[in-house]
Design an enzyme around this catalytic site. Sequence first.
Site, PDB file in Angstrom:
ATOM      1  CB  SER A 225     -19.202  -5.571 -33.750  1.00 30.44           C
ATOM      2  OG  SER A 225     -18.102  -4.717 -33.983  1.00 30.44           O
TER       3      SER A 225
ATOM      4  CE  LYS B 134      -7.877  16.408 -36.551  1.00 26.36           C
ATOM      5  NZ  LYS B 134      -8.218  15.982 -35.175  1.00 26.36           N
TER       6      LYS B 134
END
Length: 226
Positions: free
Chosen positions: A45, A97
């Site tokens: 990753s 948000k």
Amino acid sequence: VDRAVVVITSPGGAVSPYGLAASQLVRIRKAGIQLVVCVDTVAASGGYMMAAVGDTVCAAPFAVIGSIGVVTQIPNFQRFLNKHEIDAYLFTAGKHKRTVDIIGEVTEENKKKLQEELDDMHRAFKDHVALARPKLKDTIDEVASGEYWVAVQAKEHGLVDEIMTSDEYLESICQENEIIEIVEKKRRNVWSAFHAVASVMKSAVDGVSSAKRPNDYRVAPPMAVA
């Protein structure tokens, strides 16, 4: 030819810090210095995000390589809160948000938005790897499935160039090159220094107590102080 050998050991983590670390490694190549990345145990990753920028990627046979993907998991306690009649308030400014969080209502729209954000991040990850390793340009969708492999398999997929440990690599170049090791000296903060002093004093006191009672074998001897 000057070269920098960097040993990376990381299973990954948050995208932004690893993206920054990869960008810092790119600066080495931009300076005209050959960058060799060695992986002895794992570069997955975010760890592979860093490793991919090397001119050459070496890995030990059973090192874990790949995991080019993005993941997130968020527990949601809204039903629990509702069941126990607990009110939780989340205030935001901006439609997206917060998409999915631990206390708010999870709507299909918000789940879709979060998935889009993950897909965008994954796309950027794939572009980064394909740019750093042009040989993967045509197969990036195959290797960027989130899977990981041991290095001998990763080499077949084009994620690794050479199968060898970092020690083997350094041994292979030590006859023709002067090798300089750069080690970060960690600065000790006040609390760690205080703890070290306290440990030394405790050991000294324990030593004095033991000396006064030589026949009391129930008292443990003091630990050695390095």
